[in-house]
Design an enzyme around this catalytic site. Structure first.
Site, PDB file in Angstrom:
ATOM      1  CG  HIS A   1      -1.948  -1.060   1.240  1.00  0.00           C
ATOM      2  ND1 HIS A   1      -2.773  -1.316   0.168  1.00  0.00           N
ATOM      3  CD2 HIS A   1      -2.288  -1.968   2.211  1.00  0.00           C
ATOM      4  CE1 HIS A   1      -3.574  -2.333   0.470  1.00  0.00           C
ATOM      5  NE2 HIS A   1      -3.287  -2.748   1.689  1.00  0.00           N
TER       6      HIS A   1
ATOM      7  CG  ASP B   1      -3.015  -8.257   0.796  1.00  0.00           C
ATOM      8  OD1 ASP B   1      -2.266  -8.600   1.733  1.00  0.00           O
ATOM      9  OD2 ASP B   1      -3.992  -7.494   0.942  1.00  0.00           O
TER      10      ASP B   1
ATOM     11  CG  HIS C   1      -6.843  -5.086   1.935  1.00  0.00           C
ATOM     12  ND1 HIS C   1      -6.214  -5.825   2.913  1.00  0.00           N
ATOM     13  CD2 HIS C   1      -8.106  -4.850   2.376  1.00  0.00           C
ATOM     14  CE1 HIS C   1      -7.061  -6.024   3.916  1.00  0.00           C
ATOM     15  NE2 HIS C   1      -8.213  -5.448   3.614  1.00  0.00           N
TER      16      HIS C   1
ATOM     17  CG  ASP D   1      -5.022 -10.046   3.509  1.00  0.00           C
ATOM     18  OD1 ASP D   1      -4.710 -10.647   2.471  1.00  0.00           O
ATOM     19  OD2 ASP D   1      -4.706  -8.856   3.717  1.00  0.00           O
TER      20      ASP D   1
END
Length: 390
Positions: free
Chosen positions: A162, A198, A200, A290
């Site tokens: 991120h 991931d 996200h 995740d």
């Protein structure tokens, strides 16, 4: 910063498996455990005053301890070679991040830490850990570039995908994977493909290469959209890159509840064809457990079987396009025990081990992939009609 002795793998059994496979070269440094993210209500760091029990921040050291231990003592241990990581130099960070942003982090560390954005805390000792994560990932990539091994895994925290060139976000300070991509490009690789699974959106990596046609960034993520000023990107299909980079950022926002069959369909219908057309000479797999059915920070339904198939698929792409060279970079995965199991499964898949070495202790989730398939088909139609190189 404390140094550690080189960690040795567990002894190979006297009767090793009859099939042959590559080793995975794991790069790790125990100093990364010192990043203390604190306690509170989930990731807020907040104590409301009326709860007797506050939980650890989801990005805590226990999740990584279990990943390390399952690779040392789990069934996959004979296929693991351990290497000690190192801190990155500031000059290395500047291949992706701006000087102003690095100065901000250095100053925050000097002043005892700060909250970079919601849920993202640079606490005392965190900057040293971030430098270790970045340097360890660079060492893992260099191991491949120097011809010392074909498959490296950077087992690192804090995570990085991120982190944008000038902004931290989502528990991330430095973009470990992006720094490794820059190293590969600077070492003679013409094209690098990044596949991020991931849960996200890998917005930081996408942002850093948004104008480049040398890097194909593909992100499979839940359809969470933007979450504020630190994460202005939405992760939607129309964020395709700009200028020379148009078409080289492919987002695959999957509906909540997408499971093993849905992810496999997305890999086969969207990821594999794109990588086949791009023809990279280096592959980076960005992993986050995740996306599992039991993760507190995601709403997808992957199990060990699904992760294992993803590992197999990406290994197949590496064998075909990058002479088997593959860098794996750790990101999220916040269920303290199941994330370690899912990591084991991913690496089994990457190793092309024909029979699972480890059974799934908890997974049973009935999957109806019909809606996911419809969404994936619509993304496919959009990309084919919009992206020039497809």
């Amino acid at each position: 910063m404390d140094s550690v002795e080189a960690e040795q793998p567990e002894a190979i059994p006297s009767s090793p498996p009859s099939y042959k496979t590559e080793l995975i070269h794991v790069f790790w440094h125990e100093g990364m455990l010192k990043h203390d993210t604190g306690k509170g209500v989930f990731d807020t760091g907040m104590d409301p005053g009326f709860l007797d029990v506050l939980e650890n921040h989801p990005e805590n050291s226990d999740r990584i301890r279990n990943m390390v231990s399952i690779l040392k003592r789990g069934p996959i241990s004979p296929f693991i070679s351990w290497h000690v990581g190192r801190p990155a130099q500031i000059s290395e960070l500047l291949t992706f991040h701006t000087q102003e942003y690095i100065n901000e982090l250095v100053e925050a560390d000097r002043e005892g830490g700060k909250m970079i954005c919601a849920g993202t805390f640079l606490n005392p000792g965190s900057w040293d850990c971030a430098l270790l994560a970045a340097g360890t990932t660079l060492s893992a990539m260099k191991h491949i570039i120097d011809g010392c091994g074909k498959i490296s895994y950077a087992l690192v925290r804090p995570p990085g995908h991120h982190a944008q060139p000038n902004q931290g976000d989502g528990y991330c300070f430095l973009n470990n994977a992006a720094l490794s991509v820059q190293l590969a490009l600077g070492s003679g690789c013409r094209k690098v493909a990044v596949i991020d699974v991931d849960v996200h959106y890998g917005n930081g990596t996408a942002e850093g290469f948004y104008h480049s046609d040398e890097v194909l960034t593909i992100s499979l993520h839940m359809n969470h959209g933007s979450w504020g000023p630190s994460h202005p990107q939405s992760g939607t299909v129309d964020e395709l890159g700009e200028g020379k980079g148009f078409g080289y950022n492919l987002n695959i926002p999957l509906p909540n509840g997408t499971g093993d069959r849905g992810y496999d369909y997305a890999m086969r219908q969207l990821v594999v064809p794109a990588v086949e057309k791009f023809k990279p000479d280096m592959l980076v797999l960005v992993i986050g457990e995740d996306s599992s059915a039991f993760d507190p920070n995601g709403r997808q339904c992957l199990t060990m079987d699904g992760y294992r198939v993803i590992g197999q698929t990406v290994r197949g792409l590496a064998d075909k396009h990058s002479h088997g060279c593959l860098l794996i970079v750790q990101e999220g995965g916040y269920h303290v025990t199941y994330s370690a199991y899912c990591l084991h499964a991913i690496l089994e898949g990457v190793l092309k081990i024909p029979v699972p070495l480890l059974s799934d202790p908890i997974a049973y989730y009935p999957e109806d992939e019909a809606f996911s398939v419809k969404v994936i088909e619509s993304i496919k139609d959009y990309q084919i009609n919009t992206v020039p190189f497809l």
